[in-house]
Scaffold this active site. Structure first.
Site, short mmCIF file in Angstrom:
data_model
loop_
_atom_site.label_atom_id
_atom_site.label_comp_id
_atom_site.label_asym_id
_atom_site.label_seq_id
_atom_site.Cartn_x
_atom_site.Cartn_y
_atom_site.Cartn_z
N HIS A 1 0.83 -1.22 0.00
CA HIS A 1 0.00 0.00 0.00
C HIS A 1 0.86 1.26 0.00
O HIS A 1 2.08 1.21 0.06
CB HIS A 1 -0.97 -0.01 1.18
CG HIS A 1 -0.30 0.03 2.51
ND1 HIS A 1 0.33 -1.07 3.05
CD2 HIS A 1 -0.14 1.02 3.42
CE1 HIS A 1 0.83 -0.74 4.23
NE2 HIS A 1 0.57 0.53 4.47
N THR B 1 2.34 4.10 -4.45
CA THR B 1 3.40 4.10 -5.47
C THR B 1 4.60 3.25 -5.07
O THR B 1 4.89 3.09 -3.88
CB THR B 1 3.91 5.53 -5.70
OG1 THR B 1 4.19 6.12 -4.42
CG2 THR B 1 2.89 6.38 -6.44
N ARG B 2 5.30 2.72 -6.08
CA ARG B 2 6.58 2.03 -5.90
C ARG B 2 7.49 2.44 -7.04
O ARG B 2 7.04 2.64 -8.18
CB ARG B 2 6.39 0.50 -5.95
CG ARG B 2 5.57 -0.10 -4.82
CD ARG B 2 6.30 -0.02 -3.50
NE ARG B 2 5.62 -0.66 -2.37
CZ ARG B 2 4.78 -0.04 -1.54
NH1 ARG B 2 4.47 1.22 -1.71
NH2 ARG B 2 4.25 -0.68 -0.51
N LYS C 1 6.47 12.21 -1.76
CA LYS C 1 6.47 11.13 -0.76
C LYS C 1 7.90 10.67 -0.53
O LYS C 1 8.64 10.44 -1.49
CB LYS C 1 5.61 9.97 -1.29
CG LYS C 1 5.48 8.80 -0.33
CD LYS C 1 4.56 7.71 -0.87
CE LYS C 1 5.31 6.45 -1.16
NZ LYS C 1 4.45 5.35 -1.65
N HIS D 1 14.74 3.76 3.64
CA HIS D 1 14.76 2.36 3.23
C HIS D 1 15.37 1.47 4.31
O HIS D 1 14.88 0.37 4.57
CB HIS D 1 15.54 2.22 1.91
CG HIS D 1 15.69 0.81 1.44
ND1 HIS D 1 14.61 0.02 1.13
CD2 HIS D 1 16.79 0.05 1.26
CE1 HIS D 1 15.04 -1.17 0.75
NE2 HIS D 1 16.35 -1.18 0.83
N CYS E 1 4.31 0.36 7.06
CA CYS E 1 4.21 -0.78 6.14
C CYS E 1 5.23 -1.84 6.60
O CYS E 1 6.03 -1.57 7.49
CB CYS E 1 4.55 -0.27 4.74
SG CYS E 1 4.12 -1.35 3.38
N LYS F 1 8.62 -3.84 -7.91
CA LYS F 1 8.88 -3.59 -9.34
C LYS F 1 8.94 -4.88 -10.14
O LYS F 1 8.67 -4.91 -11.33
CB LYS F 1 10.18 -2.80 -9.52
CG LYS F 1 11.42 -3.55 -9.03
CD LYS F 1 12.69 -2.75 -9.12
CE LYS F 1 12.86 -1.72 -8.04
NZ LYS F 1 12.82 -2.20 -6.65
C1 LIG Z 1 7.06 1.35 2.54
C2 LIG Z 1 7.48 0.43 1.44
C3 LIG Z 1 8.09 0.96 0.30
C4 LIG Z 1 8.50 0.12 -0.73
N1 LIG Z 1 9.04 0.67 -1.86
C5 LIG Z 1 9.35 -0.12 -2.91
C6 LIG Z 1 9.76 0.43 -4.14
O1 LIG Z 1 9.84 1.66 -4.28
N2 LIG Z 1 10.04 -0.40 -5.17
C7 LIG Z 1 9.93 -1.75 -5.04
O2 LIG Z 1 10.21 -2.47 -6.01
N3 LIG Z 1 9.52 -2.32 -3.89
C8 LIG Z 1 9.22 -1.55 -2.83
N4 LIG Z 1 8.77 -2.09 -1.66
C9 LIG Z 1 8.71 -3.55 -1.52
C10 LIG Z 1 7.49 -4.20 -2.13
O3 LIG Z 1 6.34 -3.42 -1.93
C11 LIG Z 1 7.36 -5.61 -1.55
O4 LIG Z 1 8.60 -6.28 -1.74
C12 LIG Z 1 6.25 -6.38 -2.21
O5 LIG Z 1 5.03 -5.68 -2.14
C13 LIG Z 1 6.12 -7.75 -1.53
O6 LIG Z 1 5.13 -8.48 -2.21
P1 LIG Z 1 4.46 -9.78 -1.55
O7 LIG Z 1 3.59 -10.36 -2.57
O8 LIG Z 1 5.55 -10.62 -0.95
O9 LIG Z 1 3.62 -9.20 -0.31
P2 LIG Z 1 2.14 -8.58 -0.32
O10 LIG Z 1 1.91 -7.71 -1.49
O11 LIG Z 1 1.93 -8.00 1.04
O12 LIG Z 1 1.20 -9.87 -0.51
C14 LIG Z 1 1.12 -10.91 0.45
C15 LIG Z 1 -0.33 -11.30 0.56
O13 LIG Z 1 -0.43 -12.51 1.33
C16 LIG Z 1 -1.59 -12.43 2.12
N5 LIG Z 1 -1.47 -13.38 3.25
C17 LIG Z 1 -0.61 -13.33 4.30
N6 LIG Z 1 -0.81 -14.37 5.11
C18 LIG Z 1 -1.81 -15.11 4.57
C19 LIG Z 1 -2.49 -16.30 4.96
N7 LIG Z 1 -2.22 -16.95 6.10
N8 LIG Z 1 -3.49 -16.76 4.17
C20 LIG Z 1 -3.81 -16.11 3.01
N9 LIG Z 1 -3.21 -14.98 2.61
C21 LIG Z 1 -2.22 -14.49 3.37
C22 LIG Z 1 -1.66 -10.96 2.53
O14 LIG Z 1 -2.97 -10.56 2.92
C23 LIG Z 1 -1.18 -10.26 1.27
O15 LIG Z 1 -2.25 -9.85 0.45
C24 LIG Z 1 8.34 -1.28 -0.61
C25 LIG Z 1 7.72 -1.81 0.54
C26 LIG Z 1 7.28 -0.98 1.54
C27 LIG Z 1 6.61 -1.58 2.75
#
Ligand SMILES: Cc1cc2nc3c(=O)[nH]c(=O)nc-3n(C[C@H](O)[C@H](O)[C@H](O)COP(=O)(O)OP(=O)(O)OC[C@H]3O[C@@H](n4cnc5c(N)ncnc54)[C@H](O)[C@@H]3O)c2cc1C
Length: 377
Positions: free
Chosen positions: A44, A47-48, A262, A266, A311, A344
């Site tokens: 959330h 933006t990224r 924003k 990091h 986050c 990304k």
């Molecule tokens: C503040 C911040 C800034 C960032 N900036 C950048 C950036 O500029 N560029 C970049 O490339 N990356 C950035 N990142 C990193 C990037 O956003 C994350 O690496 C990426 O979103 C991770 O994806 P994910 O699918 O692992 O997690 P998520 O997108 O969180 O998805 C995981 C999902 O699993 C679900 N889940 C968890 N447990 C269970 C369960 N037991 N049963 C069913 N569902 C479950 C959750 O509800 C969630 O929807 C940033 C992260 C943050 C926090």
């Protein structure tokens, strides 16, 4: 057997994987504990940044370029705004490993990157104050992804191709059989030939269910918006950026749709106890102090702090990702530990995950650097 593939965690990575599988006509079920996109995971804040000349290491460049192609494709197919071509400038000291990696990635992959002195940066973007001796590598073709729109677009497209999505349904149990899996929520039970696990910050809790142990640590990180003079910082004129100081690293976004600049820090995240809810922005003094002091010194023409959010990063010890098959079960694939820089790549990781569970189960891109075996003793 109900499904060909079940995806546990339909956030950044999982939703993309669901789309690429459904698009190929696979019967896919996505299960999420919330209703993505949402503010309870890691995606959330609207933006990224997407960078191509990769400061974290050249092993990421091919993935970044493929990811960009897939984002452009998604943009064409969906109604959502996906990518803003703002450019990205990486600012730091010339001998930093990050800056050196950006320069060598740009050279080895012929990327459109301009190298600028501190004075040249200040002249081109008067909103920056850059210390003498620092340099900037300006990636002309990189920019900003609208992260929540991206997930919404993948969700809509996956469903249009027949994917089934169960939301607000935390997975409580996983059983792996020789050539199938069973996944349970509080109310229902599902079976499939293959399983993709992408539960983000929820991964560590689910690992014992599949008999795995990985060195993951969740961290709380925050980001903030600032009052902004649009004539200096609007996204048509000002780039996204990373700014590496000797002991801290910041990143930020131009003002998009007048939301204000924003900025986030990091590094310096606070380890999280996942049994407790995420502490809201402002719980710790450093939440506002760090970014405000960065802004005062390096972007002094910004206005006051407007608001912030918290986050979660899921860190690995080396801050590289884990994308691998389960060591004991070829039909179970896991992608986690995105260490605050994964978004990304979520388009290309979705594509890779889809390849790992169908056909000859091989990724077309090299994912050996992301093997979980690197952590076995
Ligand atoms: C503040 C911040 C800034 C960032 N900036 C950048 C950036 O500029 N560029 C970049 O490339 N990356 C950035 N990142 C990193 C990037 O956003 C994350 O690496 C990426 O979103 C991770 O994806 P994910 O699918 O692992 O997690 P998520 O997108 O969180 O998805 C995981 C999902 O699993 C679900 N889940 C968890 N447990 C269970 C369960 N037991 N049963 C069913 N569902 C479950 C959750 O509800 C969630 O929807 C940033 C992260 C943050 C926090």
């Amino acid at each position: 057997m109900n499904y060909e593939v079940i995806i546990v965690g339909a956030g950044s990575m999982g939703m993309a994987a669901g789309y690429y599988l459904a698009k190929q006509g696979k019967r896919v079920l996505l299960i999420d504990s919330h209703n993505p996109p949402h503010a309870e995971g890691s995606h959330h804040g609207e933006t990224r940044i997407i960078r191509h000349a990769y400061g974290e290491g050249e092993s990421y460049v091919k993935m970044a370029l493929r990811a960009q192609e897939l984002w452009n494709e998604l943009e064409e197919q969906s109604e959502e705004k996906i990518f803003l071509p703002t450019g990205v400038i990486n600012i730091g000291q010339p001998d930093s490993t990050f800056i050196q990696n950006v320069i060598s990635s740009a050279k080895n992959y012929s990327l459109n990157v301009e190298q600028l002195t501190a004075d040249e940066i200040k002249k081109r973007w008067t909103g920056f104050h850059v210390p003498e001796g620092y340099i900037g590598c300006y990636e002309v073709d990189s920019g900003v992804l609208m992260s929540e729109n991206c997930i919404r677009a993948f969700r809509n497209q996956a469903k249009a191709h027949g994917a089934v999505l169960k939301v607000n349904a935390p997975v409580t149990s996983i059983t792996i059989f020789e050539d199938s899996v069973q996944v349970d929520t509080a109310d229902e039970s599902f079976t499939a030939a293959s399983l993709i696990m992408t539960p983000g910050a929820g991964t560590r809790k689910l690992l014992p269910l599949v008999d795995l142990e990985l060195p993951l640590q969740e961290e709380r990180n925050t980001f903030s918006w600032f009052e902004t003079d649009e004539s200096l910082y609007r996204s048509s004129d000002f780039p996204a950026f990373s700014f590496e100081l000797p002991t801290e690293t910041y990143y930020g976004f131009p003002s998009i749709d007048q939301a204000g600049v924003k900025i986030g820090r990091h590094d310096g995240g606070i380890p999280r106890d996942m049994k407790q809810p995420l502490a809201e922005f402002g719980t710790y003094e450093q939440d506002q102090q760090d970014v405000s002091s960065y802004a005062e010194q390096f972007m002094p023409r910004l206005g006051s702090h407007k608001m912030g959010k918290a986050c979660t990063y899921t860190m690995t010890p080396d801050e590289d990702f884990i994308i691998d098959k389960h060591p004991g079960h070829d039909h179970v694939v896991i992608a986690c530990g995105f260490s605050g820089h994964g978004f990304k790549f979520s388009s290309v990781i979705g594509e890779i995950l889809s390849q790992l569970v169908i056909g000859n189960r091989e990724s077309t891109l090299d994912i050996r650097p992301f093997s979980m075996k690197r952590f076995s003793k």
